[in-house]
Each structure stands twice: as C-alpha cells, then as structure tokens.
Scaffold this motif. Structure first.
Motif, mmCIF file in Angstrom:
data_model
loop_
_atom_site.group_PDB
_atom_site.id
_atom_site.type_symbol
_atom_site.label_atom_id
_atom_site.label_comp_id
_atom_site.label_asym_id
_atom_site.label_seq_id
_atom_site.Cartn_x
_atom_site.Cartn_y
_atom_site.Cartn_z
ATOM 1 N N ILE A 6 1.218 -1.026 -0.202
ATOM 2 C CA ILE A 6 -0.204 0.279 -0.175
ATOM 3 C C ILE A 6 1.006 1.441 0.149
ATOM 4 N N GLY A 7 1.686 1.190 1.399
ATOM 5 C CA GLY A 7 2.492 2.633 0.714
ATOM 6 C C GLY A 7 3.556 2.774 -0.413
ATOM 7 N N SER A 8 4.116 1.873 -1.527
ATOM 8 C CA SER A 8 4.810 1.311 -2.251
ATOM 9 C C SER A 8 3.300 2.521 -3.015
ATOM 10 N N THR A 9 2.367 1.694 -3.057
ATOM 11 C CA THR A 9 1.430 1.832 -4.283
ATOM 12 C C THR A 9 1.028 3.397 -3.946
ATOM 13 N N LEU A 10 1.053 3.896 -3.195
ATOM 14 C CA LEU A 10 0.588 5.461 -2.909
ATOM 15 C C LEU A 10 1.659 6.266 -3.082
ATOM 16 N N THR A 11 2.946 6.003 -3.015
ATOM 17 C CA THR A 11 4.020 6.681 -3.496
ATOM 18 C C THR A 11 4.033 7.155 -5.039
ATOM 19 N N ALA A 12 3.963 5.456 -5.468
ATOM 20 C CA ALA A 12 4.178 5.797 -7.047
ATOM 21 C C ALA A 12 2.377 6.785 -7.198
ATOM 22 N N ALA A 13 1.504 6.668 -7.071
ATOM 23 C CA ALA A 13 0.316 7.083 -7.793
ATOM 24 C C ALA A 13 0.285 8.756 -6.919
ATOM 25 N N ARG A 14 1.001 8.876 -6.117
ATOM 26 C CA ARG A 14 0.895 10.377 -5.748
ATOM 27 C C ARG A 14 0.963 11.834 -6.538
ATOM 28 N N PRO A 15 2.292 11.892 -7.522
ATOM 29 C CA PRO A 15 2.306 12.830 -8.165
ATOM 30 C C PRO A 15 0.929 13.421 -9.471
ATOM 31 N N LEU B 178 -5.961 3.081 3.343
ATOM 32 C CA LEU B 178 -5.332 2.030 4.340
ATOM 33 C C LEU B 178 -6.334 1.120 5.034
ATOM 34 N N LYS B 179 -7.650 1.787 5.213
ATOM 35 C CA LYS B 179 -8.864 1.505 5.839
ATOM 36 C C LYS B 179 -9.337 0.368 5.026
ATOM 37 N N THR B 180 -9.391 0.618 3.414
ATOM 38 C CA THR B 180 -10.315 0.275 2.462
ATOM 39 C C THR B 180 -9.671 -1.365 2.048
ATOM 40 N N TRP B 181 -8.296 -0.588 1.431
ATOM 41 C CA TRP B 181 -7.534 -1.773 0.154
ATOM 42 C C TRP B 181 -7.020 -3.062 1.427
ATOM 43 N N PRO B 182 -6.680 -2.928 2.192
ATOM 44 C CA PRO B 182 -6.449 -4.143 2.513
ATOM 45 C C PRO B 182 -7.718 -5.252 2.404
#
Lengths: 421, 123
Positions: A9-18, A46-50
């Motif tokens: 989730i962390g990597s996906t959020l970072t990648a999608a951020r820009p 963070l709440k729903t993706w897991p």
C-alpha cells in the motif's frame, strides 16, 4: 494490516502521488487543499484496500475519493451542519464502478507537468524549488527533507511554508501558472524548467560528501524517479531521455566514490566492477534512444560523456578524444568556464599537461574562487615539474574546499610534492 | 511441452524498491532458478529494463513506424517473443524491420534486457 500489506500500500500510494495530487490541484486550484484531499484519500485507502484489495487504477481511485472527501468538507463547513456518519459517503464499491469509465486520462500528462512546473516558479530560489518539489510531488516529510539538507526541521518547515505562500500569492496575483492546457511552445518551456529542477534535486544528493551522502542519496533516487515519471508522460523527448540517462550513469558510480574513511576516490581509481550494471545498461539504452532523434541538447551531451566513462572497462580504455569533442560541443551549447575546465582534463590526457594548462590559465579571472580550478591547475603544474607554483595552487584550493574530503584529497597531493622535494 | 512465464507487475512500484529490497527479491529468485536449472527445467529467462527504455515498431503500416515508449494498444495480444544480440538500438530495429517484412501486421516492442539467465535445457 500485515507488514506486507503496509508495504504494497505504501509503495502504491507513493507511486500514485504525483498524478493524484496533480489532478486534485486542477480541481481545487489550491496546493494545500489538494494535499489535504490526497492525505484523506490515503487514509481511506489504508482502511479499505487491505479488505477489498488494490483498485485497478490506484491513482484514479485516490483522485476520485480525494475529490469527494474534500468537496464534502467544503460543503459541511459552508452549511455548519453536523458530521454525517463515516459510512454515509464514498463506498468503495461505488467508487470502482464509476472508475470503469476512468477519470479523464487526457489531462493527466499536463496535470503532472503543471504540478512540477509550479514548484519551479521563477520567484522561488533554487533551494525552495527543490524543497517544495520534494514535499509536494514526492511526498517526503519535512523531517526527511530537513535531514537531506542538513538543516533543522523548523527551518525546513519555514522554507516550505514560505515557498507555498509565494506560489499562492503568484497564483492569486495573476502571475501564477495558468490551469488551461498549455500550448506546444509553453509545454516545451515547462519541460525545460522542470528538467532543470529535477537535475538540481539530483545534484543536491550527488554533490554531498561521504559523511552526509547516506542522508542525501535518497535525493538522487527521487530525482531519477521523477525523471522516469516525466519520460513516461513525454516518451519522445530526447532531452528528457538524456537527463534520465545522465543521472542513471552518474548514480551508478555512487557506491565507489568514497573510500571507507570518507576520502574522495577519483574516477580513474574507482573499482569499476562495483559500478551498478543495470543502472548503466538503462542509461546507455536511453541515450541510444535519444540519439536517434538527431536533436542534441546539453543533457544528451553530458550523458554521452558519462557513457564513455561507463563503457571503458579500465581508465586506460577511456576515449578521451571523443570526450574532448563532446565537451567542445557542450561549450558551444552552454558556454561556461567550468565546462572548459572539464574539457581541459580530457585535453591533458590527450595532448599532455602543457596543452591543458594553456587552456586553463585564461579561466583564472572567472574561476579564482573555484576549488576545482586551483586543484586542476595544481595537478597540471605538478605534472610539469613546476612544484613551487603547484604548491601555491594546492594551498589556494584547500582554502576553498567545501568539505573535509575535498581538502584531504588536495593535502595528499601536497604530501606527494614534499616527498619529491 | 515448453511454457513461457510472462512476468507482470506495476513498474513504478518495482522501480521504487530500494537496492536492498531489489537485491533481496533477486536473491530469493536465484535460489529457485538454481533448483530449476539443476533439474533441467529452466530455459532462457530475462529481466527487462523499464518501459521508459522501450521503443515500438508499428508494423501494421508500410514502412513500419518507430515510436518511443512501450507497446500500448490493447486490441492486440502477446503472441511470441525473440531475444536478439545487437550492438545498439539501430541494429535491433533493423532486425525488427526485417522480421516485419516477413510478417507484417501488429507491432514489435523492442526492450533492452537488463539481466539474462541462459538456463540449462536444450530441447
């Protein structure tokens, strides 16, 4: 949430951020609001993706959810009504259904470019541009950025706040970046400014001395990530290929640039077997692609110089003739005494110290305060046996050194002179 | 029967792995590779450079069109692949053009290989 879940989730959020922040900025036309909306969307992810698994298009999901949450907040504040229960809005299943038609993909290229371009507003000094890009585009925390710049968290907080305030002022005062899709000429200008800003981020990391390079190395990686992002958006721009190649080829040597005591290891003495092979391969492949366009530019030429070093299995195999020619091209594209100084190194390998010194001497007026000028001049004089003058140059260089490692490197030369004398 | 395993993942996620994370994945894979190779089950395998290093030859027109970037259409399906050993992209594209003359239609994505595992079997 398991640590594995937290990781993807962390990597996906970072990648999608820009992409996500850029699109939210287009909706809200306000950096703070766009950032807050993105943060809210991340909390929901963070709440729903897991439970539900990753959405097919994470950036679109974050844009959609972020926009809804922020709109809702604005409406609620306007009405001063009570908060609705959490479940009442943005059910993720609905979100996925709406996403089937996808958030307008046509905008997204110019959105990201605009976001990056806003960070390099000409009113902002370079240090603020870099800090802002790292905070807003890359999503590094103020603490992380402060560590990389070796300043206190409070000082960095202030720097970022000031930069944001200047941009807000420019945007509202009419001298900001317009939100309409840019024309071809304007897009090219934005690309040029953004490329320069990305290279600044890289150099902040690359120019660090050993004692701070661990903290600063992430800046190099972040710059490469931003360049790759730009390249995916503008795949046919040879200078963006050149910039990415240049940074990859330079960063490939990161592990070999300092010895265990933190002293500088020059290119000739680096362990070439320890250079990062895949990074070099990627840099060479990008340069190869760029050259086919026959639209040379400074990044491509600098990448080509780096490539000649990367391709040489030993220092003796280096094609100094070609490097000399490339520096000559660069001198025409971007006349600068520093480039002439670099060219003189190639000339010294090709035609000897005398020829190189002839090239270096006229630069004295403009480079009298430049460490590398005196360092190179000293080394050339030493090669010619003019020890007295060499010592003088080395002493001046030590006075101008910006790190202990630089000074130590010149001191080693001085010790060499003493032994010979 | 020979099978090809085609590896898919989100590129920006993999590219954001730190060197340590990347090394750890590659080390775990190397253990599996070794086991498969010694059993004679592993043929040539490759890790490709990111799609930013890709060039695409559209061969559904004559002459074929060279485009920067990866193959992006979804109406065609992946039906095969070649590995070729070339001095540079220019040579790779000229080989792709030669193949295109023999088999027009569709596209070739030309992507440099960053890691090549030759494997052991000779079917």
């Amino acid at each position: 949430m398991t640590s594995e879940e937290a990781h993807w989730i962390g990597s996906t959020l970072t990648a999608a951020r820009p992409q996500a922040v850029a699109a939210l900025l287009r909706y809200f036309r306000d950096l703070d609001l766009a950032e807050e909306a993105f943060q809210e969307a991340c909390l929901r992810a963070l709440k729903t993706w897991p439970q539900n698994g990753p959405p097919r298009d994470p950036a679109a999901w974050l844009i959609f959810v972020g926009r809804n949450v922020a709109l809702d907040t604005v409406r609620r504040q306007a009405k001063q009504t009570e908060l609705p229960p959490e479940e009442a809005f943005s059910d993720t299943e609905d979100t996925e259904a709406v996403l089937a038609e996808r958030i307008d993909g046509a905008h997204y290229r110019d959105d990201v470019l605009r976001l990056l371009f806003i960070c390099c507003h000409p009113d902002l000094p370079a240090t603020q541009q870099i800090a802002l890009a790292l905070r807003i585009v890359s999503g590094l925390s103020v603490k992380q950025i402060a560590r990389a710049f070796l300043v206190s968290e409070a000082a960095m907080e202030q720097r970022v706040t000031r930069a944001k305030a200047r941009i807000a002022k420019a945007q509202s005062g009419g001298s900001g970046v317009p939100f309409e899709a840019p024309g071809a000429v304007e897009r090219a200008e934005r690309l040029g400014a953004v490329a320069a800003m990305i290279y600044l981020v890289f150099n902040e990391g690359y120019s660090a001395a050993r004692d701070t390079s661990a903290a600063r190395e992430p800046l190099c990686e972040e710059a490469i990530r931003l360049a790759r992002l730009l390249l995916r958006l503008f795949p046919a721009e040879p200078e963006i290929m050149g910039l990415t190649a240049l940074m990859l080829l330079q960063h490939a040597r990161a592990g070999t640039r300092f010895d265990k005591d933190g002293a500088v290891i020059l290119l000739d003495d680096q362990d070439r077997g320890q250079w990062n092979g895949p990074m070099i391969a990627e840099g060479l492949a990008l340069l190869d692609k760029a050259i086919r366009h026959h639209r040379p530019g400074p990044y491509q030429v600098q990448a080509a110089i780096s490539a000649l070093h990367a391709r040489a299995p030993t220092p003796e195999d280096t094609d100094w003739g070609e490097i000399d020619l490339l520096y000559a091209t660069l001198e025409i594209m971007q006349p600068s005494p520093v480039i002439t100084l670099n060219r003189a190194v190639a000339v010294s390998k090709l035609r000897g110290a005398e020829a190189a010194l002839t090239m270096v001497e006229p630069l004295g007026d403009r480079l009298s305060g430049y460490f590398h000028y005196h360092g190179l001049r000293g080394a050339l004089l030493m090669q010619l046996g003019r020890t007295g003058e060499a010592r003088e140059s080395f002493l001046t260089a030590i006075g101008l050194a910006t790190s202990a490692a630089e000074a130590a490197h010149i001191r080693a030369h001085l010790d060499g002179l003493k032994r010979e004398a | 029967m020979l099978y090809a395993l085609l590896c898919y993942h989100q590129e920006d996620v993999v590219c954001s792995w730190t060197k340590e994370e990347d090394d750890a994945v590659m080390a775990r894979l190397a253990v599996v590779h070794e086991k498969l190779a010694s059993a004679g089950k592993l043929g040539p395998a490759a890790r490709l450079l990111p799609t930013t290093a890709a060039t695409t030859l559209r061969k559904d027109q004559d002459p074929p069109l060279v485009l920067d970037g990866p193959f992006a259409e979804t109406k065609e399906q992946l039906l095969g692949f070649y590995t070729i050993d070339c001095a540079d992209l220019e040579e790779a594209l000229s080989i792709a053009r030669e193949l295109a003359r023999a088999n027009p239609g569709g596209a070739y994505e030309v992507r440099p290989v960053s890691l090549f595992v030759p494997g052991t079997f000779a079917p």
